[in-house]
Design a protein around this motif. Structure first.
Motif, PDB file in Angstrom:
ATOM      1  N   GLY A   1       0.822  -1.202   0.000  1.00 44.37           N
ATOM      2  CA  GLY A   1       0.000   0.000   0.000  1.00 44.37           C
ATOM      3  C   GLY A   1       0.851   1.243   0.000  1.00 44.37           C
ATOM      4  O   GLY A   1       2.009   1.240  -0.429  1.00 44.37           O
ATOM      5  N   VAL A   2       0.254   2.315   0.522  1.00 42.35           N
ATOM      6  CA  VAL A   2       0.895   3.632   0.520  1.00 42.35           C
ATOM      7  C   VAL A   2       0.753   4.244   1.902  1.00 42.35           C
ATOM      8  O   VAL A   2      -0.317   4.179   2.513  1.00 42.35           O
ATOM      9  N   VAL A   3       1.821   4.851   2.395  1.00 32.50           N
ATOM     10  CA  VAL A   3       1.796   5.508   3.700  1.00 32.50           C
ATOM     11  C   VAL A   3       0.865   6.715   3.662  1.00 32.50           C
ATOM     12  O   VAL A   3       0.956   7.551   2.763  1.00 32.50           O
ATOM     13  N   GLU A   4      -0.037   6.800   4.645  1.00 32.62           N
ATOM     14  CA  GLU A   4      -0.901   7.977   4.775  1.00 32.62           C
ATOM     15  C   GLU A   4      -0.455   8.892   5.917  1.00 32.62           C
ATOM     16  O   GLU A   4      -0.311  10.094   5.733  1.00 32.62           O
ATOM     17  N   ARG A   5      -0.246   8.311   7.113  1.00 33.06           N
ATOM     18  CA  ARG A   5       0.175   9.125   8.252  1.00 33.06           C
ATOM     19  C   ARG A   5       1.170   8.356   9.111  1.00 33.06           C
ATOM     20  O   ARG A   5       1.076   7.124   9.234  1.00 33.06           O
ATOM     21  N   LEU A   6       2.075   9.098   9.718  1.00 35.81           N
ATOM     22  CA  LEU A   6       3.093   8.535  10.583  1.00 35.81           C
ATOM     23  C   LEU A   6       2.778   8.823  12.037  1.00 35.81           C
ATOM     24  O   LEU A   6       2.350   9.935  12.381  1.00 35.81           O
ATOM     25  N   GLY A   7       2.992   7.855  12.903  1.00 36.71           N
ATOM     26  CA  GLY A   7       2.889   8.079  14.319  1.00 36.71           C
ATOM     27  C   GLY A   7       4.151   8.733  14.852  1.00 36.71           C
ATOM     28  O   GLY A   7       5.178   8.799  14.159  1.00 36.71           O
ATOM     29  N   PRO A   8       4.135   9.206  16.086  1.00 32.20           N
ATOM     30  CA  PRO A   8       5.313   9.839  16.676  1.00 32.20           C
ATOM     31  C   PRO A   8       6.519   8.897  16.675  1.00 32.20           C
ATOM     32  O   PRO A   8       6.397   7.700  16.909  1.00 32.20           O
ATOM     33  N   GLY A   9       7.678   9.465  16.379  1.00 32.64           N
ATOM     34  CA  GLY A   9       8.919   8.704  16.464  1.00 32.64           C
ATOM     35  C   GLY A   9       9.228   7.821  15.280  1.00 32.64           C
ATOM     36  O   GLY A   9      10.208   7.080  15.316  1.00 32.64           O
ATOM     37  N   VAL A  10       8.446   7.897  14.212  1.00 33.13           N
ATOM     38  CA  VAL A  10       8.708   7.070  13.032  1.00 33.13           C
ATOM     39  C   VAL A  10       9.621   7.829  12.080  1.00 33.13           C
ATOM     40  O   VAL A  10       9.296   8.920  11.626  1.00 33.13           O
ATOM     41  N   ASP A  11      10.762   7.239  11.783  1.00 27.55           N
ATOM     42  CA  ASP A  11      11.723   7.828  10.860  1.00 27.55           C
ATOM     43  C   ASP A  11      11.903   6.919   9.650  1.00 27.55           C
ATOM     44  O   ASP A  11      11.645   5.714   9.714  1.00 27.55           O
ATOM     45  N   GLY A  12      12.371   7.492   8.554  1.00 30.52           N
ATOM     46  CA  GLY A  12      12.699   6.702   7.377  1.00 30.52           C
ATOM     47  C   GLY A  12      11.532   6.419   6.459  1.00 30.52           C
ATOM     48  O   GLY A  12      11.698   5.722   5.454  1.00 30.52           O
ATOM     49  N   LEU A  13      10.349   6.903   6.800  1.00 29.26           N
ATOM     50  CA  LEU A  13       9.170   6.768   5.944  1.00 29.26           C
ATOM     51  C   LEU A  13       8.516   8.131   5.803  1.00 29.26           C
ATOM     52  O   LEU A  13       8.708   9.016   6.648  1.00 29.26           O
ATOM     53  N   GLU A  14       7.700   8.283   4.753  1.00 28.60           N
ATOM     54  CA  GLU A  14       7.022   9.561   4.560  1.00 28.60           C
ATOM     55  C   GLU A  14       5.678   9.342   3.886  1.00 28.60           C
ATOM     56  O   GLU A  14       5.485   8.343   3.166  1.00 28.60           O
ATOM     57  N   PRO A  15       4.714  10.230   4.123  1.00 26.73           N
ATOM     58  CA  PRO A  15       3.408  10.097   3.477  1.00 26.73           C
ATOM     59  C   PRO A  15       3.542  10.044   1.960  1.00 26.73           C
ATOM     60  O   PRO A  15       4.361  10.741   1.364  1.00 26.73           O
ATOM     61  N   GLY A  16       2.745   9.168   1.353  1.00 27.89           N
ATOM     62  CA  GLY A  16       2.790   8.985  -0.087  1.00 27.89           C
ATOM     63  C   GLY A  16       3.772   7.930  -0.546  1.00 27.89           C
ATOM     64  O   GLY A  16       3.791   7.572  -1.733  1.00 27.89           O
TER      65      GLY A  16
END
Length: 332
Positions: free
Chosen positions: A69-84
């Motif tokens: 799938g595709v990232v929509e939102r990140l929780g606190p402290g998540v690095d290395g990923l981004e929306p979209g």
């Protein structure tokens, strides 16, 4: 709200329901994704039926541990990923904690792998569980080496086919075991050096014949049950009988004593030995990605079902007729 598959009671595919559920907001270390495709696995059918190695802690329960799938939102402290960002979800969590049979789902960030633009959603939902399982069992656990012989039961399943490809890439000789002759030619086309038809042949006897009496360095069994006693006869001295499934649904004896206490290693294995260990997952993901790039590995997808036909997808999975992976696509 997101269309989400849940079961409110244990049973067959008919217990699967499509509910409108609020996926919520991702907490620390979590990610909300839009799900585009879902890999359907035997573990989910067993969880649905109440026959898995863990039970649902409460009902209704969610399902699913492999998706793209595709990232929509990140929780606190998540690095290395981004929306979209396009991602794949690997089975690194309990289905009591998360489930990806849904239009949108929250998953732990540690269960996500970036999905390159060259890998579509169906492929991204179909390759990781089979190949991570095969690599983990063959390279990390049994240490399969060039020149070894590897026997793979239930060889036409997604994991079975990945095991044939992985054994060949490691330089070993893969022998496929299947119940009927109907799939034999396709297994040979997928790289099996030999096919043993368990409904017609003595599996251990045939493996011993093919190996000049030595037996196989490793036997990778997805069936378990009473048949492991005979299957263990096909293992070379000091070799390993690795059980990564229990499709028979029957009690599995320890074969060593009945066979006169040979030099036999018997071990169980699940993919989470790889996916819950950051170093092992890093190595496995790199190995699988390299296999996808050079064409040694590929998604073998038998059939696609829409999310609205999830019960039909599970009925097909339960039928045993598949050759490769069942994938569910998610469209509203």
């Amino acid at each position: 709200m997101a269309l989400t598959v849940r079961f409110h009671e244990y049973g067959g595919p008919e217990v699967l329901r499509l509910d409108e559920v609020d996926p919520g907001e991702p907490a620390a270390g979590e990610v909300l994704i839009r799900v585009d495709a879902i890999g359907v696995n035997r573990a989910e059918a067993l969880f649905r039926a109440g026959q898995y190695i863990e039970q649902a802690l409460e009902l209704p329960a969610r399902l699913g541990a492999e998706a793209a799938g595709v990232v929509e939102r990140l929780g606190p402290g998540v690095d290395g990923l981004e929306p979209g960002q396009a991602v794949s979800v690997v089975p690194a969590f309990s289905q009591n904690d998360y489930g990806v049979y849904a239009e949108r789902a929250i998953v732990p960030a540690r269960a996500l792998l970036p999905r390159p633009s060259t890998v579509d959603a169906v492929t991204g939902a179909a390759v990781w569980m089979p190949y991570l399982t095969a690599y983990g069992a063959m390279a990390e656990v049994t240490g399969l080496r060039p020149g070894d012989v590897a026997v793979v039961t239930a060889a036409s399943s997604g994991v079975g086919l990945a095991a044939l490809h992985t054994a060949a890439r490691l330089g070993a000789t893969p022998i496929a075991v299947t119940r009927t002759r109907a799939k034999a030619d396709r297994l040979l086309a997928e790289g099996a050096a030999e096919v043993v038809v368990s409904g017609e042949q003595d599996v251990a006897g045939r493996v011993l014949e093919l190996t000049g009496g030595r037996g196989a360095a490793a036997v990778f069994d997805a069936v378990a049950g009473p048949g492991v006693v005979d299957l263990a006869r096909a293992v070379a001295a000091g070799g390993t009988l690795l059980l990564w499934g229990a499709q028979s649904g029957r009690p599995t004896p320890y074969p060593g004593f009945e066979l006169g206490m040979p030099a036999l290693n018997v071990r169980t294995f699940t993919v989470q030995e790889i996916t819950r260990d950051a170093d092992r997952l890093r190595r496995a993901a790199a190995y699988v990605a390299s296999g996808l790039r050079d064409g040694a590995f590929r998604a073998v997808v038998d059939r696609l079902f829409p999310l609205t036909e999830i019960a039909a997808a599970h009925r097909y999975l339960d039928s045993g007729a598949r050759f490769g992976k069942v994938v569910v696509t998610v469209r509203r």
